[in-house]
Design an enzyme around this catalytic site. Sequence first.
Site, PDB file in Angstrom:
ATOM      1  N   GLY A  22      35.925   7.839  74.744  1.00 56.78           N
ATOM      2  CA  GLY A  22      35.337   8.863  75.587  1.00 56.78           C
ATOM      3  C   GLY A  22      34.528   8.214  76.678  1.00 56.78           C
ATOM      4  O   GLY A  22      34.608   7.001  76.912  1.00 56.78           O
ATOM      5  N   MET A  24      31.405   7.570  76.834  1.00 54.71           N
ATOM      6  CA  MET A  24      30.245   6.770  76.460  1.00 54.71           C
ATOM      7  C   MET A  24      30.502   5.821  75.299  1.00 54.71           C
ATOM      8  O   MET A  24      29.659   4.982  74.998  1.00 54.71           O
ATOM      9  CB  MET A  24      29.074   7.691  76.103  1.00 54.71           C
ATOM     10  N   ASP A 140      25.882  19.403  67.983  1.00 55.76           N
ATOM     11  CA  ASP A 140      27.174  19.347  68.665  1.00 55.76           C
ATOM     12  C   ASP A 140      28.306  19.666  67.687  1.00 55.76           C
ATOM     13  O   ASP A 140      29.295  18.943  67.596  1.00 55.76           O
ATOM     14  CB  ASP A 140      27.390  17.973  69.301  1.00 55.76           C
TER      15      ASP A 140
END
Length: 680
Positions: A22, A24, A140
């Site tokens: 992704g 990061m 999340d």
Amino acid sequence: MEDSMVGRFLGQYELMELIGKGGMARVYKSIQPSLERHVAVKLLHPTVAADEEFLIRFQREAKAAASLRHPHIVQIFDFGHQEELYYMVMELINGPTLRDELQRLKALDETLPFSEVQRIIGEVSEALDYAHDRGIIHRDVKPANILLTPEGQAVLSDFGLAFMTEGPRQTITGFVGTPEYMSPEQGHGLAVDGRTDVYSLGVVLYEMLTGRVPFTSKTPMGIVLKHISEPLPPPRSVNPNIPESVEQVLLKTLAKEPGDRYSRAGELSRVLAEAFEAEAVTEAPTAISVVPEEIPDVVEEPEVGLRCAQCGAELSPDMRFCGVCGVPVSGRWQPPASPPSVAAAPPKTVPEPLVTIVQERRPERSKRSLMIAGLGVGLLAVIVLSIIASVIIIRGGVPSVGEPTVAGGIGGAVVSKASDTPSPTVVPTEAQPTATITVISTPTATPTVPATAPPTLIKATSTPTPTLTRPAPTITPTPTTKPTLKPTKPPAITSYKNKIVFISDREGGEAKYVMNPDGSDQRRLDDESVYDSAFALEAISPDGKWRLEVKNIDGNVDIWRINVAGTPPDYQITSNAAIDHEPVWAPIDQNRIAFVSDRAGNTDILTQNVSEPVHEKQLTDNPDYDKHPSWSPDGTQIVYWAVHQGSPRQIWVVNGDGSNKQNISNNTYNDWDPIWIKQP
């Protein structure tokens, strides 16, 4: 293009394959040679790792998340850095994400079966309640962070990494999370609590039931604003098959105000199960392909069906999960018991499903078979009449009422009196165009049909009974350290007093073991419920009136004292910028607790008084991990597990003053989460 990190070592972990990436971080399937096990290594991008404030937060979150031990939470094993590379080591789950499964079903224009929806929500709810009780909010929750094991279990991932969202989802006006699953308070950048995760889980539930998320937009900010201000699109407007009671559960779960939602994920799970059960939801059975074949002149016994090895419910061959109890289908089947005859079986109080297979027949063969059967019946009638006439001649009259009568002919049974239960009628049918399966619920025992003309369909002549429904599985939450009443020690605990029970992977999988306080006689625990019962008592005061609880208030994770009866007020015990967690009460000293804290820069064991004066004392000072303390029955020692310089997890004992630390595991396996069984 080949990844340059594949083949390199980070600490003791060899990176084998890139399995996710992704904005990061990248995730690698890796191997830990010392333990010969595969793990997942999440490697932060160097640009992110260069942010010093970010790294401090990363380490803090990772330490808190590593304390979580739950079957539906991905375990964090380790984290560290090598030169400019920062990484986290986690349990490797060999299975797809819920997002993958939902996308697969969407391509087929299908949604998850209700039974699987309920099971997944139940398992994720257990994980969230467990974390919330320890002061940790996920922030999340989304399908991409719910992994599905090969056995079908749902496992929640990325605890401690939830703030590291990727790409355009990183930060918008100070909030963190994924816009499609974000609560309104996250969108406002306000403080969050467990109800934020409940909202996000509600969005996941909405998507599982409808095949789509409730709000979409061209920009992340547009999605966030819709969560804040727009009414929820009614789920039944998208999928009319959703029961109305289930829709009401969704509407409450996705309320804009946190106070209008369910306060705990477990409450959502329980109410959802009740809603499915109240609606008597019956999922359409999967069609089973049956190859048409000729019916032989001699009728053979039908092939045995498939049953769940857990609850015995009927299964079809391509079912992945049992529709009654929700357990994954493992491929190991238990055949159903042969149906007893009417004369031998007592009346049943619970309806048993009767499954008959209707097979395709050839018309000319059916006519010939019926002719043969008709001749056979005629011949049989002559024989029966002859026998009855003989009986009358021998006994000199007609048998009186209540005397035994021979009935049936070949294969017939002797019955003492007429049954109160109406006998089933064999209804012959013409050739069937397709092969089907009919399920009929009968309130009494299934009678044995004589082997005359082969039956194709069985219908009860009494008033039709309702079609069998599959009740929704009951979600049983994992026991936590928050009993509502004063717990009592089960009798099984008494036989293990002064023993240490713990978890180990020495046999290739996690199991519970027991040993003496000096580490001798290490063996498998006969009754694993002993561990769970002992764990539930650890945070309870000696007089049974108080329990210890971890609370996260405005980012400060501290230990509180809560009245077991629920009477306010609550009392804060620790107050520190560091994370304080895993508290346990001394068994004799009502005023003393032990807990885990990172206030010294490491994860160490500390003790402290419950009331003034505090008398805080640090017992360990290990650069790696010291976790999960448990007092000895006399309150003079503490057992805990630790990692020293990359060693496996080992169990240690230390005196109450911090002296005389001893490794009592002393092996090459991972041993962790010890509990010292107290005196009954």
